[in-house]
Design a protein around this motif. Sequence first.
Motif, PDB file in Angstrom:
ATOM      1  N   LYS A 237       0.838  -1.200   0.000  1.00 16.84           N
ATOM      2  CA  LYS A 237       0.000   0.000   0.000  1.00 16.84           C
ATOM      3  C   LYS A 237       0.871   1.247   0.000  1.00 16.84           C
ATOM      4  O   LYS A 237       1.859   1.338   0.736  1.00 16.84           O
ATOM      5  CB  LYS A 237      -0.920   0.001   1.225  1.00 16.84           C
ATOM      6  CG  LYS A 237      -1.882   1.187   1.287  1.00 16.84           C
ATOM      7  CD  LYS A 237      -2.748   1.157   2.546  1.00 16.84           C
ATOM      8  CE  LYS A 237      -3.804   0.083   2.443  1.00 16.84           C
ATOM      9  NZ  LYS A 237      -4.790   0.195   3.576  1.00 16.84           N
ATOM     10  N   GLU A 238       0.503   2.215  -0.842  1.00 16.54           N
ATOM     11  CA  GLU A 238       1.186   3.502  -0.873  1.00 16.54           C
ATOM     12  C   GLU A 238       0.606   4.418   0.218  1.00 16.54           C
ATOM     13  O   GLU A 238      -0.425   4.107   0.825  1.00 16.54           O
ATOM     14  CB  GLU A 238       1.005   4.159  -2.248  1.00 16.54           C
ATOM     15  CG  GLU A 238       1.774   3.468  -3.372  1.00 16.54           C
ATOM     16  CD  GLU A 238       3.271   3.803  -3.350  1.00 16.54           C
ATOM     17  OE1 GLU A 238       3.734   4.449  -2.369  1.00 16.54           O
ATOM     18  OE2 GLU A 238       3.972   3.413  -4.288  1.00 16.54           O
ATOM     19  N   GLU A 239       1.266   5.541   0.444  1.00 14.30           N
ATOM     20  CA  GLU A 239       0.833   6.470   1.497  1.00 14.30           C
ATOM     21  C   GLU A 239      -0.573   7.002   1.253  1.00 14.30           C
ATOM     22  O   GLU A 239      -1.301   7.315   2.195  1.00 14.30           O
ATOM     23  CB  GLU A 239       1.814   7.642   1.603  1.00 14.30           C
ATOM     24  CG  GLU A 239       3.176   7.234   2.163  1.00 14.30           C
ATOM     25  CD  GLU A 239       4.104   8.443   2.305  1.00 14.30           C
ATOM     26  OE1 GLU A 239       3.640   9.574   2.029  1.00 14.30           O
ATOM     27  OE2 GLU A 239       5.272   8.243   2.698  1.00 14.30           O
ATOM     28  N   ASP A 240      -0.971   7.125  -0.025  1.00 11.77           N
ATOM     29  CA  ASP A 240      -2.311   7.658  -0.311  1.00 11.77           C
ATOM     30  C   ASP A 240      -3.407   6.603  -0.171  1.00 11.77           C
ATOM     31  O   ASP A 240      -4.584   6.871  -0.425  1.00 11.77           O
ATOM     32  CB  ASP A 240      -2.354   8.267  -1.713  1.00 11.77           C
ATOM     33  CG  ASP A 240      -2.135   7.216  -2.810  1.00 11.77           C
ATOM     34  OD1 ASP A 240      -1.862   6.044  -2.489  1.00 11.77           O
ATOM     35  OD2 ASP A 240      -2.228   7.591  -4.003  1.00 11.77           O
ATOM     36  N   GLY A 241      -3.027   5.360   0.222  1.00 11.94           N
ATOM     37  CA  GLY A 241      -4.011   4.303   0.427  1.00 11.94           C
ATOM     38  C   GLY A 241      -4.214   3.400  -0.775  1.00 11.94           C
ATOM     39  O   GLY A 241      -4.926   2.389  -0.673  1.00 11.94           O
ATOM     40  N   SER A 242      -3.619   3.732  -1.917  1.00 14.60           N
ATOM     41  CA  SER A 242      -3.752   2.871  -3.099  1.00 14.60           C
ATOM     42  C   SER A 242      -2.927   1.601  -2.918  1.00 14.60           C
ATOM     43  O   SER A 242      -1.916   1.585  -2.213  1.00 14.60           O
ATOM     44  CB  SER A 242      -3.318   3.609  -4.364  1.00 14.60           C
ATOM     45  OG  SER A 242      -1.973   4.040  -4.252  1.00 14.60           O
ATOM     46  N   ILE A 243      -3.373   0.521  -3.570  1.00 10.86           N
ATOM     47  CA  ILE A 243      -2.705  -0.780  -3.446  1.00 10.86           C
ATOM     48  C   ILE A 243      -2.052  -1.136  -4.778  1.00 10.86           C
ATOM     49  O   ILE A 243      -2.675  -1.029  -5.839  1.00 10.86           O
ATOM     50  CB  ILE A 243      -3.709  -1.866  -3.019  1.00 10.86           C
ATOM     51  CG1 ILE A 243      -4.299  -1.509  -1.643  1.00 10.86           C
ATOM     52  CG2 ILE A 243      -3.039  -3.237  -2.966  1.00 10.86           C
ATOM     53  CD1 ILE A 243      -5.389  -2.453  -1.181  1.00 10.86           C
ATOM     54  N   TRP A 244      -0.779  -1.597  -4.705  1.00 15.33           N
ATOM     55  CA  TRP A 244       0.026  -1.825  -5.908  1.00 15.33           C
ATOM     56  C   TRP A 244       0.645  -3.221  -5.889  1.00 15.33           C
ATOM     57  O   TRP A 244       0.756  -3.856  -4.849  1.00 15.33           O
ATOM     58  CB  TRP A 244       1.162  -0.790  -5.973  1.00 15.33           C
ATOM     59  CG  TRP A 244       0.701   0.618  -6.171  1.00 15.33           C
ATOM     60  CD1 TRP A 244       0.017   1.393  -5.288  1.00 15.33           C
ATOM     61  CD2 TRP A 244       0.897   1.424  -7.333  1.00 15.33           C
ATOM     62  NE1 TRP A 244      -0.217   2.632  -5.809  1.00 15.33           N
ATOM     63  CE2 TRP A 244       0.310   2.687  -7.070  1.00 15.33           C
ATOM     64  CE3 TRP A 244       1.524   1.209  -8.556  1.00 15.33           C
ATOM     65  CZ2 TRP A 244       0.328   3.722  -7.991  1.00 15.33           C
ATOM     66  CZ3 TRP A 244       1.551   2.242  -9.483  1.00 15.33           C
ATOM     67  CH2 TRP A 244       0.946   3.479  -9.205  1.00 15.33           C
ATOM     68  N   VAL A 245       1.078  -3.667  -7.083  1.00 16.05           N
ATOM     69  CA  VAL A 245       1.857  -4.884  -7.220  1.00 16.05           C
ATOM     70  C   VAL A 245       3.173  -4.531  -7.902  1.00 16.05           C
ATOM     71  O   VAL A 245       3.208  -3.737  -8.847  1.00 16.05           O
ATOM     72  CB  VAL A 245       1.102  -5.962  -8.027  1.00 16.05           C
ATOM     73  CG1 VAL A 245       0.739  -5.482  -9.425  1.00 16.05           C
ATOM     74  CG2 VAL A 245       1.913  -7.253  -8.095  1.00 16.05           C
ATOM     75  N   ASP A 246       4.270  -5.092  -7.390  1.00 14.47           N
ATOM     76  CA  ASP A 246       5.589  -4.909  -7.991  1.00 14.47           C
ATOM     77  C   ASP A 246       5.786  -5.993  -9.052  1.00 14.47           C
ATOM     78  O   ASP A 246       5.694  -7.191  -8.761  1.00 14.47           O
ATOM     79  CB  ASP A 246       6.667  -5.012  -6.914  1.00 14.47           C
ATOM     80  CG  ASP A 246       8.043  -4.595  -7.431  1.00 14.47           C
ATOM     81  OD1 ASP A 246       8.241  -4.619  -8.662  1.00 14.47           O
ATOM     82  OD2 ASP A 246       8.904  -4.250  -6.601  1.00 14.47           O
ATOM     83  N   LEU A 247       6.041  -5.587 -10.292  1.00  9.77           N
ATOM     84  CA  LEU A 247       6.126  -6.522 -11.414  1.00  9.77           C
ATOM     85  C   LEU A 247       7.564  -6.770 -11.864  1.00  9.77           C
ATOM     86  O   LEU A 247       7.808  -7.231 -12.982  1.00  9.77           O
ATOM     87  CB  LEU A 247       5.311  -5.981 -12.600  1.00  9.77           C
ATOM     88  CG  LEU A 247       3.833  -5.715 -12.315  1.00  9.77           C
ATOM     89  CD1 LEU A 247       3.188  -4.973 -13.466  1.00  9.77           C
ATOM     90  CD2 LEU A 247       3.105  -7.019 -12.041  1.00  9.77           C
ATOM     91  N   GLU A 248       8.514  -6.484 -10.974  1.00  9.02           N
ATOM     92  CA  GLU A 248       9.919  -6.651 -11.332  1.00  9.02           C
ATOM     93  C   GLU A 248      10.235  -8.095 -11.743  1.00  9.02           C
ATOM     94  O   GLU A 248      11.074  -8.339 -12.608  1.00  9.02           O
ATOM     95  CB  GLU A 248      10.804  -6.241 -10.146  1.00  9.02           C
ATOM     96  CG  GLU A 248      12.294  -6.266 -10.466  1.00  9.02           C
ATOM     97  CD  GLU A 248      13.146  -5.835  -9.288  1.00  9.02           C
ATOM     98  OE1 GLU A 248      14.385  -5.854  -9.420  1.00  9.02           O
ATOM     99  OE2 GLU A 248      12.568  -5.480  -8.231  1.00  9.02           O
ATOM    100  N   GLU A 249       9.533  -9.047 -11.139  1.00 10.50           N
ATOM    101  CA  GLU A 249       9.778 -10.470 -11.442  1.00 10.50           C
ATOM    102  C   GLU A 249       9.572 -10.799 -12.917  1.00 10.50           C
ATOM    103  O   GLU A 249      10.175 -11.737 -13.450  1.00 10.50           O
ATOM    104  CB  GLU A 249       8.835 -11.355 -10.609  1.00 10.50           C
ATOM    105  CG  GLU A 249       9.123 -11.338  -9.129  1.00 10.50           C
ATOM    106  CD  GLU A 249       8.061 -12.110  -8.359  1.00 10.50           C
ATOM    107  OE1 GLU A 249       8.451 -12.981  -7.566  1.00 10.50           O
ATOM    108  OE2 GLU A 249       6.863 -11.861  -8.550  1.00 10.50           O
ATOM    109  N   ILE A 250       8.694 -10.047 -13.588  1.00 12.94           N
ATOM    110  CA  ILE A 250       8.440 -10.322 -15.007  1.00 12.94           C
ATOM    111  C   ILE A 250       8.961  -9.187 -15.887  1.00 12.94           C
ATOM    112  O   ILE A 250       8.519  -9.009 -17.026  1.00 12.94           O
ATOM    113  CB  ILE A 250       6.944 -10.578 -15.277  1.00 12.94           C
ATOM    114  CG1 ILE A 250       6.078  -9.411 -14.787  1.00 12.94           C
ATOM    115  CG2 ILE A 250       6.495 -11.881 -14.653  1.00 12.94           C
ATOM    116  CD1 ILE A 250       4.604  -9.538 -15.198  1.00 12.94           C
ATOM    117  N   GLY A 251       9.908  -8.410 -15.340  1.00  9.30           N
ATOM    118  CA  GLY A 251      10.569  -7.391 -16.135  1.00  9.30           C
ATOM    119  C   GLY A 251       9.745  -6.151 -16.395  1.00  9.30           C
ATOM    120  O   GLY A 251      10.032  -5.394 -17.342  1.00  9.30           O
ATOM    121  N   LEU A 252       8.722  -5.901 -15.566  1.00  5.22           N
ATOM    122  CA  LEU A 252       7.898  -4.708 -15.720  1.00  5.22           C
ATOM    123  C   LEU A 252       8.020  -3.845 -14.470  1.00  5.22           C
ATOM    124  O   LEU A 252       8.710  -4.200 -13.515  1.00  5.22           O
ATOM    125  CB  LEU A 252       6.437  -5.105 -15.966  1.00  5.22           C
ATOM    126  CG  LEU A 252       6.178  -5.931 -17.237  1.00  5.22           C
ATOM    127  CD1 LEU A 252       4.706  -6.349 -17.306  1.00  5.22           C
ATOM    128  CD2 LEU A 252       6.566  -5.155 -18.494  1.00  5.22           C
TER     129      LEU A 252
END
Length: 590
Positions: free
Chosen positions: A296-311
């Motif tokens: 979760k970011e500070e503004d409350g939004s929820i994210w996924v880190d896609l580094e595993e697939i090069g994104l």
Amino acid sequence: MTGIEAVRENWKKAVFEELCALADRRGDDPAALKEKDLVPGVPPKSEMGDIAFPLFPFAKVFRTSPQALAEELAQGLRNRDDLSGEVRTAGPYVNVVIGVGNIAAELLAATRDLPEAYGSSGHLKGVPVMVEFSCPNTNKPLHLGHLRNDALGESISRILRAAGADVRKVNLINDRGIHICKSMLAYREFGDGSTPESTGKKSDHFVGDYYVKFNQWAKENPRAEEDARSMLVAWEKNDPEVNSLWRLMNRWAIEGIEETYEATGISFDQIYYESQTYSLGKDEILKGLERGVFYKEEDGSIWVDLEEIGLDKKVLLRSDGTSLYLTQDIGTAIQRQKDWHFTRLVYVVGSEQQYHFRVLFHVLTKLGFEWAENLYHLSYGMVNLPEGKMKSREGTVVDADDLIRELTSMAEAEIREKEREDEVESVDETARKVALAALHYYLLQVSPNKDMIFNPKESLSFNGNTGPYLQYMGARISSMRRKFQERRDEFTGIEAKPELLNTPEERELIKLCSDFSSVIAAAADQYNPSLLASYLYELARTFSRYYHETPILTGSEKETAVSRLALASAVLCVLKNGMYLLNIPFVEKM
């Protein structure tokens, strides 16, 4: 495995066995030989043989040239009495001319006794496969891009079924969102109570006109976009007036779209609606956040880190807690697995959504759904007319109904120009079927991943690589069979003899027809109907040459005539079954 597939496999097994035996006799190490390196092909000319085995990968093990190895190997194969066929050499290749007698007998029996089942492959037997395609918006009618999507989705579903899979066709109708509100707002502003019935317009076209009207109006009214967003907020709050208008216009749009589906032979086993699924993924994302899969970011939004697939990174829930299209697709996929336990889920969606599906499949995998590894994006390229690119907002799309109507009119003109009115059972019905053949074949003959230009005039040609050409060849064989029935008494008691089918052209037709099952299997595995389209064209073209050069019912012995007609009937069986898989109507008379 039957027919020519079994023959090829037997020869491959025999060639590798002989290679191993040869290595043993020479004192070389048979374990150094790998069967995967033995890749059979087809000689460049039919007179050179039916199967070609290149020996380049094995020359090093035998410490000799591929040419010398081919000669030695061929001699060993010729000494075996368990193989049917002739062994030849061509430089570094061992070529085989297979014996087609048994194959011909099997082909004629199978296409006579169970014609509708011929070609069906069992290699996907029992595998549950869900195919999602079409997915229209309820703010406009279907256009040429939808027609390619529908052609691919329907065809690949039929091909998968022919390969033995248990297929479920699904549609996700996009019936909510800002684009839907734009049509609604324009209708509220300018509709003045008119209806499809009062205007005489097909209902989805009626709705689509207001989407175009909105975009014209928005150029003059800077508040139009804001008003559309306000309407969406009101819809999500279940505003009675907005919801009543939404239900009315959605019904108009969907009823019109369903008419186009019926006209083009498109059907579904289950239909999902975005208005019912758009919030399904939210709970799954929150569960993933609790487990540390997302952050979760500070503004409350929820994210996924896609580094595993090069994104990079992707937002899954906005700071206000609202869902995105990706969130909806996550929830919908999970719901579908609950509704019907698929092993595979194929999404037929344009190539511009490749990023979306990479992220979707990865997120589902991170959430722990093992079936996500078998999700597949059947990506297809853009399709346009020679005049250029389509733009929905400007009303310059190639409308599906208009295109079908134009093709039908052109097909009718062609029938009348050739003075075939008395030959066909119904000019109108035949013209409609020819139009659908032209449309679906042209859209499917190109590999799905390629962009294409749809040329209506080219697609309707009765000669060359087109759907009407396949129909014409089928009608020609049907005509021949009717003539035979008229003379049936002349052939009483005479049965087809496969051994009489021994000309080069007959051998070629037997091999092609026997390959039908393997072509279906390849098209199913690669999700590529163009493989089947190319195959059917080659079969039709080969039969056309045979028909012109070989007397079938006339000028030959009666046993030969009956045998040749049986072969023609086998070709007809393959054409009919293959055309069905491409959603091309069959016509008895043209």
